[in-house]
Scaffold this active site. Sequence first.
Site, PDB file in Angstrom:
ATOM      1  N   PRO A   1      37.064  33.046  43.442  1.00  0.00           N
ATOM      2  CA  PRO A   1      37.092  31.985  43.490  1.00  0.00           C
ATOM      3  C   PRO A   1      36.204  30.901  42.888  1.00  0.00           C
ATOM      4  O   PRO A   1      35.464  30.077  42.274  1.00  0.00           O
ATOM      5  CB  PRO A   1      37.899  31.124  44.551  1.00  0.00           C
ATOM      6  CG  PRO A   1      38.203  32.020  45.403  1.00  0.00           C
ATOM      7  CD  PRO A   1      37.772  33.656  44.775  1.00  0.00           C
TER       8      PRO A   1
ATOM      9  N   GLU B   1      38.908  36.478  53.317  1.00  0.00           N
ATOM     10  CA  GLU B   1      38.077  35.305  53.554  1.00  0.00           C
ATOM     11  C   GLU B   1      37.445  35.964  51.977  1.00  0.00           C
ATOM     12  O   GLU B   1      36.483  34.633  51.280  1.00  0.00           O
ATOM     13  CB  GLU B   1      37.347  35.015  54.124  1.00  0.00           C
ATOM     14  CG  GLU B   1      38.453  33.853  55.717  1.00  0.00           C
ATOM     15  CD  GLU B   1      38.571  33.535  55.189  1.00  0.00           C
ATOM     16  OE1 GLU B   1      38.581  32.239  54.346  1.00  0.00           O
ATOM     17  OE2 GLU B   1      40.350  33.217  55.886  1.00  0.00           O
TER      18      GLU B   1
ATOM     19  N   ARG C   1      45.847  43.075  25.293  1.00  0.00           N
ATOM     20  CA  ARG C   1      46.819  42.470  24.079  1.00  0.00           C
ATOM     21  C   ARG C   1      45.620  42.704  22.817  1.00  0.00           C
ATOM     22  O   ARG C   1      46.149  42.066  21.569  1.00  0.00           O
ATOM     23  CB  ARG C   1      47.022  41.469  23.577  1.00  0.00           C
ATOM     24  CG  ARG C   1      46.386  40.066  24.084  1.00  0.00           C
ATOM     25  CD  ARG C   1      47.072  38.729  24.578  1.00  0.00           C
ATOM     26  NE  ARG C   1      48.436  38.685  24.251  1.00  0.00           N
ATOM     27  CZ  ARG C   1      47.932  37.433  22.909  1.00  0.00           C
ATOM     28  NH1 ARG C   1      46.337  36.966  22.752  1.00  0.00           N
ATOM     29  NH2 ARG C   1      48.554  37.625  21.373  1.00  0.00           N
TER      30      ARG C   1
ATOM     31  N   ASP D   1      45.822  33.322  17.985  1.00  0.00           N
ATOM     32  CA  ASP D   1      46.331  32.484  19.527  1.00  0.00           C
ATOM     33  C   ASP D   1      46.134  31.130  19.539  1.00  0.00           C
ATOM     34  O   ASP D   1      44.722  30.740  18.641  1.00  0.00           O
ATOM     35  CB  ASP D   1      45.923  33.148  20.519  1.00  0.00           C
ATOM     36  CG  ASP D   1      47.151  34.723  20.784  1.00  0.00           C
ATOM     37  OD1 ASP D   1      47.768  34.023  20.887  1.00  0.00           O
ATOM     38  OD2 ASP D   1      46.432  35.569  20.877  1.00  0.00           O
TER      39      ASP D   1
HETATM   40  N1  ADE Z   1      40.378  35.485  44.319  1.00  0.00           N
HETATM   41  C1  ADE Z   1      41.011  34.620  45.299  1.00  0.00           C
HETATM   42  N2  ADE Z   1      41.132  33.381  44.631  1.00  0.00           N
HETATM   43  C2  ADE Z   1      40.524  33.673  43.099  1.00  0.00           C
HETATM   44  C3  ADE Z   1      40.727  32.799  41.588  1.00  0.00           C
HETATM   45  N3  ADE Z   1      40.650  31.802  41.869  1.00  0.00           N
HETATM   46  N4  ADE Z   1      40.312  33.891  40.598  1.00  0.00           N
HETATM   47  C4  ADE Z   1      39.222  35.223  40.837  1.00  0.00           C
HETATM   48  N5  ADE Z   1      39.717  35.967  42.476  1.00  0.00           N
HETATM   49  C5  ADE Z   1      40.465  35.233  42.961  1.00  0.00           C
END
Ligand code: ADE
Length: 223
Positions: free
Chosen positions: A89, A116, A153, A168
């Site tokens: 994230p 984590e 794709r 697209d």
């Molecule tokens: N792993 C956990 N959350 C994630 C996200 N939002 N994007 C990519 N990998 C992740």
Amino acid sequence: MFHAQILTLFPEFFDSPLSCSIPKRALAADLATIECIQIRDFATDKHHRVDDTPYGGGPGMVMKPEPVVAAIREARQRQPDTHVVMLTPSGVRFTQNKAMTYVNKGSLTLLCGRYEGFDERICDYVDEQLSLGDYVLSGGEPATMCVLDAVIRLLPGVLGSPESAVLDSFTEEGILDWPHYTRPEIFEGKEVPDVLLSGHHAAIRQWRKEQSIKRSQQRIQES
Ligand code: ADE
């Protein structure tokens, strides 16, 4: 042919999504290969541990560097020119443009974390850190599946009509797709816009363009 490798603790996660629809067809037609590498196979201790408690304290577990880096090395050995992407994230946001650049790389290795997160030192062994969006998933696997689907794709020969991918949403920088309609002409009192039934191709093109712009502006205001 496009090659993907997935470094994961849960290879079975991918069985179902890769066995239906477009990914299934692409794999069956040998337009892509996808191989999972089990990170746990690279743990060298008796208990095959892949995670440990964080230095400095705090909740959760952290993925250990030794097995993850060994798995990355294996992936690079199998495909020396592969582009290694860590799903996290805190990475850079995934976009349609990125999907297109991945197609051109020819080989992609996707590293999925759990718990984590990764020991920070692992970042030195990957080419890029990628996020699907500003939310936390329980692991990198669903993010990897989204990336792979978006890439597959786009591979030449995967979609019925090469135009479908080009036309697209997002292919044109930031512009969303226009609204689509099919039969019936009236559904629960809601009518298909007259222009689409007119057979007037220039007017249809113009209407679609206007709708795309209108929708893109609306989405910006909503977000
Ligand atoms: N792993 C956990 N959350 C994630 C996200 N939002 N994007 C990519 N990998 C992740």
